[in-house]
Design an enzyme around this catalytic site. Structure first.
Site, PDB file in Angstrom:
ATOM      1  N   HIS A 313       0.709  -1.242   0.228  1.00 48.52           N
ATOM      2  CA  HIS A 313      -0.150  -0.001  -0.033  1.00 48.52           C
ATOM      3  C   HIS A 313       0.708   0.898  -0.005  1.00 48.52           C
ATOM      4  O   HIS A 313       0.723   2.073  -0.671  1.00 48.52           O
ATOM      5  CB  HIS A 313      -0.803  -0.017   1.228  1.00 48.52           C
ATOM      6  CG  HIS A 313      -1.743   1.189   1.389  1.00 48.52           C
ATOM      7  ND1 HIS A 313      -3.195   1.128   0.800  1.00 48.52           N
ATOM      8  CD2 HIS A 313      -1.693   2.453   1.743  1.00 48.52           C
ATOM      9  CE1 HIS A 313      -3.618   2.505   1.032  1.00 48.52           C
ATOM     10  NE2 HIS A 313      -2.796   3.182   1.477  1.00 48.52           N
ATOM     11  N   GLU A 314       1.829   1.169   0.837  1.00 48.94           N
ATOM     12  CA  GLU A 314       2.629   2.548   1.113  1.00 48.94           C
ATOM     13  C   GLU A 314       3.498   2.606  -0.086  1.00 48.94           C
ATOM     14  O   GLU A 314       3.579   3.890  -0.684  1.00 48.94           O
ATOM     15  CB  GLU A 314       3.377   2.502   2.326  1.00 48.94           C
ATOM     16  CG  GLU A 314       2.655   2.450   3.701  1.00 48.94           C
ATOM     17  CD  GLU A 314       1.300   3.315   3.859  1.00 48.94           C
ATOM     18  OE1 GLU A 314       1.451   4.257   3.151  1.00 48.94           O
ATOM     19  OE2 GLU A 314       0.416   2.918   4.242  1.00 48.94           O
ATOM     20  N   HIS A 317       1.824   4.388  -2.756  1.00 47.43           N
ATOM     21  CA  HIS A 317       1.745   5.694  -3.044  1.00 47.43           C
ATOM     22  C   HIS A 317       2.612   6.352  -3.812  1.00 47.43           C
ATOM     23  O   HIS A 317       2.650   7.797  -3.879  1.00 47.43           O
ATOM     24  CB  HIS A 317       1.494   6.317  -1.497  1.00 47.43           C
ATOM     25  CG  HIS A 317       0.112   6.223  -0.887  1.00 47.43           C
ATOM     26  ND1 HIS A 317      -0.737   6.793  -1.305  1.00 47.43           N
ATOM     27  CD2 HIS A 317      -0.322   5.614   0.247  1.00 47.43           C
ATOM     28  CE1 HIS A 317      -1.823   6.861  -0.668  1.00 47.43           C
ATOM     29  NE2 HIS A 317      -1.612   5.894   0.447  1.00 47.43           N
ATOM     30  N   ASP A 394      -8.864  15.442   8.541  1.00 44.25           N
ATOM     31  CA  ASP A 394      -9.135  13.586   9.182  1.00 44.25           C
ATOM     32  C   ASP A 394     -10.382  13.048   9.214  1.00 44.25           C
ATOM     33  O   ASP A 394     -10.277  11.945   9.341  1.00 44.25           O
ATOM     34  CB  ASP A 394      -8.560  14.153  10.560  1.00 44.25           C
ATOM     35  CG  ASP A 394      -7.979  12.825  11.229  1.00 44.25           C
ATOM     36  OD1 ASP A 394      -7.005  12.159  10.506  1.00 44.25           O
ATOM     37  OD2 ASP A 394      -8.100  12.451  12.467  1.00 44.25           O
TER      38      ASP A 394
HETATM   39  N1  BES Z   1      -1.630   8.015   3.928  1.00 44.98           N
HETATM   40  C1  BES Z   1      -2.140   7.274   4.873  1.00 44.98           C
HETATM   41  C2  BES Z   1      -2.264   7.356   6.137  1.00 44.98           C
HETATM   42  C3  BES Z   1      -2.913   8.854   6.350  1.00 44.98           C
HETATM   43  C4  BES Z   1      -4.004   9.076   5.733  1.00 44.98           C
HETATM   44  C5  BES Z   1      -2.424   9.551   7.639  1.00 44.98           C
HETATM   45  C6  BES Z   1      -4.458  10.472   6.011  1.00 44.98           C
HETATM   46  C7  BES Z   1      -3.146  10.725   7.676  1.00 44.98           C
HETATM   47  C8  BES Z   1      -4.114  11.452   7.055  1.00 44.98           C
HETATM   48  C9  BES Z   1      -1.393   5.985   4.687  1.00 44.98           C
HETATM   49  O1  BES Z   1      -1.215   5.366   3.384  1.00 44.98           O
HETATM   50  C10 BES Z   1      -2.689   4.830   4.868  1.00 44.98           C
HETATM   51  O2  BES Z   1      -3.375   4.685   4.146  1.00 44.98           O
HETATM   52  N2  BES Z   1      -2.425   4.115   6.153  1.00 44.98           N
HETATM   53  C11 BES Z   1      -3.232   3.027   6.362  1.00 44.98           C
HETATM   54  C12 BES Z   1      -2.713   1.612   5.667  1.00 44.98           C
HETATM   55  C13 BES Z   1      -3.599   0.740   5.134  1.00 44.98           C
HETATM   56  C14 BES Z   1      -4.972   1.184   4.410  1.00 44.98           C
HETATM   57  C15 BES Z   1      -2.811  -0.370   4.669  1.00 44.98           C
HETATM   58  C16 BES Z   1      -3.233   2.954   7.791  1.00 44.98           C
HETATM   59  O3  BES Z   1      -2.505   3.665   8.481  1.00 44.98           O
HETATM   60  O4  BES Z   1      -3.940   2.015   8.473  1.00 44.98           O
HETATM   61 ZN    ZN Z   2      -2.775   5.159   2.074  1.00 44.31          ZN
END
Ligand code: BES
Ligand code: ZN
Length: 621
Positions: A313-314, A317, A394
């Protein structure tokens, strides 16, 4: 109250007229979450110099911005939040500035008077400042809160609008800049950033960074701790505390394969190296796609590589988000929906279709649950194109952006077939690289370049993007490996546990186990107690399974001293919001509010501000 510093009468006049409307050079979508007016004056490059003071819980330093401005623009506006500004200089001269009235969500605009200039001139704007000990992006951890227990740790989390709590910046996803940084840390610690990184500690604790690719502020990142590095391949590697490093390196052996799979799907990786940083357990997210250096929770290091889809996932991005960025936080689904889709394609390429199908099927269940819940409480929040004006971005971080976005893209894929869809996506990433896309631009692009009128009508683009709820034509992923799980779950709910189930469990992957634990929610408490005895669920060390089991047990009102102790130890140790919120909620709603509050009192000081914000509202502390 507005704070005014060293303001001459002339400069005051300049600043007062700074908001007068000027025709913008190009039509850009208004970003309601920044005070910046990039059409007037915008940043291009940052030179950051920071001192990291663990005792004062403070960053102190200077942000030197290269700025260009329209010839008639007399003000540069930067976002700040609880920063104290010591001085501002432009082209070396002390300059007038005003910190405006703070907004509860957006912080405080910093308005800086600009001297006369031509439209091509680069102005050097230098802000000397320090952060607040409670800065929202920063988590200062005591040695006790780390894996090694011997050194303190600091990490940042800038997304969505927290970069302004540690850097005075134009804090919107549509404004990109390159950066250099010099960071001074205690000499036994290492600093890493979303930039070219060191692989060993320096003797004097001074670290220099260079980020030659332009990024938006939400991807600014810094971590400081007792870190060591292990390579995974020529261009990938992992940073973690030394005591945890080999476990991490073992968990992430497939990262290079993932990068190669991603590249063969959607084009070359644009950022040089791809490294991971495994953080202490209080990190509030699963992962954060900081360019060149994904930040990750240690809860994905399960020992059996079963939770590495988070890395996919990351990594994804690096294309969807970091290369092609949502223009505003109202377009957040473009970042996350595309990334969940791309994540699934990487997982399919590396681990096969059966595996990817399990992930998609789990996502589908989560989508149905979220849509059901939101249609009761906040139907407008089920729109992909959400309007977050006046709200914290958020609030948009929900399964709608992620899973509804994913299912929408799955439907497009199904409608046009993979060859056409993949060709479209390749063009999308290539042509919008290092730029932004709005929901409206995506709609236009997809209707002019991909879909026939019939296809667009069949998909019902408008309902998907602007409508509430879930359109009737939503794809329903299935996974052959869940057929057996679902059958056994049904039998368990009717008749309780049996030897077939325990034997099957022993053979199952984490995702089959997760599916079972979800599917037996609502089973009688006694049956769950027997299942726990057979499978030792309360003792599991897999964080995904632990969180799911604790929720399933709480919802069944199963209460034992062992469960209460396990719940407490999990919630005190782990700060990942995705686990915390539903677990506390399950306790609160099922007769264990006392326990929830008592655990929260103990755990709260160890949580990141982002998690505290959500949980304070839930547990009304
Ligand atoms: N970019 C996000 C995390 C995020 C989003 C932080 C909005 C602050 C504001 C990250 O890529 C993400 O989606 N993380 C998920 C991972 C999962 C979907 C695999 C998480 O942290 O759970
Ligand atoms: Zn994400």
């Amino acid at each position: 109250m507005a704070q005014i510093a060293s303001l001459s009468a002339g400069a005051a006049l300049l600043l007062a007229t700074a908001c007068a409307p000027n025709a913008p050079k190009m039509a850009t979508k208004k970003d309601v979450h920044t005070f910046a007016q990039p059409d007037q004056a915008r940043v291009h490059h940052l030179n950051l110099a920071l001192d990291v003071d663990f005792d004062a819980k403070q960053l102190r330093g200077v942000a030197l911005w290269n700025v260009t401005a329209e010839a008639n623009a007399d003000t540069l506006i930067l976002d700040t939040d609880r920063l104290s500004v010591q001085s501002v200089r432009v082209n070396g001269e002390t300059t007038a500035y005003v910190l405006g009235a703070p907004d509860a969500i957006l912080g405080t605009p910093l308005r800086i008077a600009l001297p006369k200039h031509g439209p091509e001139d680069t102005l050097r704007v230098e802000v000397a400042y320090q952060t607040h000990p409670e800065a929202g992006a920063l988590q200062w951890l005591s040695a006790e809160q780390t894996n090694g227990k011997t050194h303190p740790f600091l990490f940042t989390q800038s997304q969505a609008i927290l970069a302004r709590t540690w850097i005075p910046c134009q804090d919107g996803p549509g404004i990109r800049f390159t950066y250099n940084a010099t960071v001074q840390v205690p000499s036994h610690l290492m600093a890493v950033m979303s930039a070219e990184n060191p692989q060993t500690k320096t003797a004097d604790g001074t670290y220099s960074f260079r980020m030659p690719q332009a990024i938006p502020s939400y991807l600014m990142a810094l971590a400081v701790g007792d870190l060591a590095f292990a390579p995974l391949s020529e261009r990938t590697g992992v940073y973690a505390e030394p005591s945890f490093l080999s476990a991490c390196a073992n968990e992430f052996v497939d990262v290079e394969k993932m990068v190669q799979a991603a590249e063969s799907l959607y084009g070359p990786y644009a950022w040089g190296r791809y490294d991971l940083l495994v953080l202490p357990a209080s990190f509030p997210f699963g992962g954060m796609e900081n360019p060149r250096l994904t930040f990750a929770t240690p809860t994905i290091v399960a020992g059996d590589r079963s939770l590495v889809s988070l890395v996919a996932h990351e990594l994804a991005h690096s294309w969807s988000g970091n290369l092609v960025t949502n223009a505003t936080w109202n377009d957040f689904w473009l970042n996350e929906g595309f990334t969940v889709y791309f994540e699934n394609r990487i997982m399919e390429a590396v681990y096969g279709k059966e595996y990817a199908d399990m992930l998609a099927t789990l996502s589908h269940r989560e989508l149905l649950e979220t849509v059901d819940e939101f249609m009761q409480s906040a139907p407008n929040d089920t729109k992909l194109a959400i309007d977050l004006t006046g709200r914290n971005p958020d609030d948009g971080v929900t399964a709608i952006a992620y899973e509804k976005g994913f299912h929408f893209l799955l439907l497009i894929e199904k409608t046009v077939g993979r060859p056409r869809w993949d060709a479209f996506l390749n063009g999308y990433f290539e042509q919008n690289g290092f730029g932004t896309v709005t929901t409206e631009q995506f709609e236009k692009r997809i209707t002019t370049e991909l879909l026939s009128d019939e296809e667009a009508a069949q998909i019902n683009l408008d309902e998907w993007i602007h409508g509430t709820g879930l359109p009737k034509n939503c794809p329903e992923p299935t996974a052959t490996r869940f057929d057996r799980v679902d059958a056994l779950a049904k039998e368990f709910k009717a008749n309780g546990t049996n030897a077939t189930l325990t034997a099957a469990w022993a053979e199952w992957s984490t995702h089959e186990r997760l599916r079972l634990l979800q599917s037996i929610e609502g089973a009688p408490a006694d049956a769950l107690r027997a299942l726990d005895a057979a499978l030792r669920l309360t003792e599991t060390t897999n964080a995904e399974l632990a969180a799911q089991w604790l929720q399933t047990a709480a919802k069944a009102r199963l209460q034992t001293p062992e469960l209460a102790a396990a719940t407490r130890s999990f919630l005190v140790r782990v700060g990942r919001r995705k686990f915390l919120t539903p677990t506390y909620e399950a306790l609160l709603k099922n007769g264990q509010a006392e326990l929830a509050r008592s655990i929260y009192r103990e755990a709260r000081p160890g949580y990141h501000a982002v998690a505290r914000g959500t949980l304070d509202a839930l547990l009304n502390e």
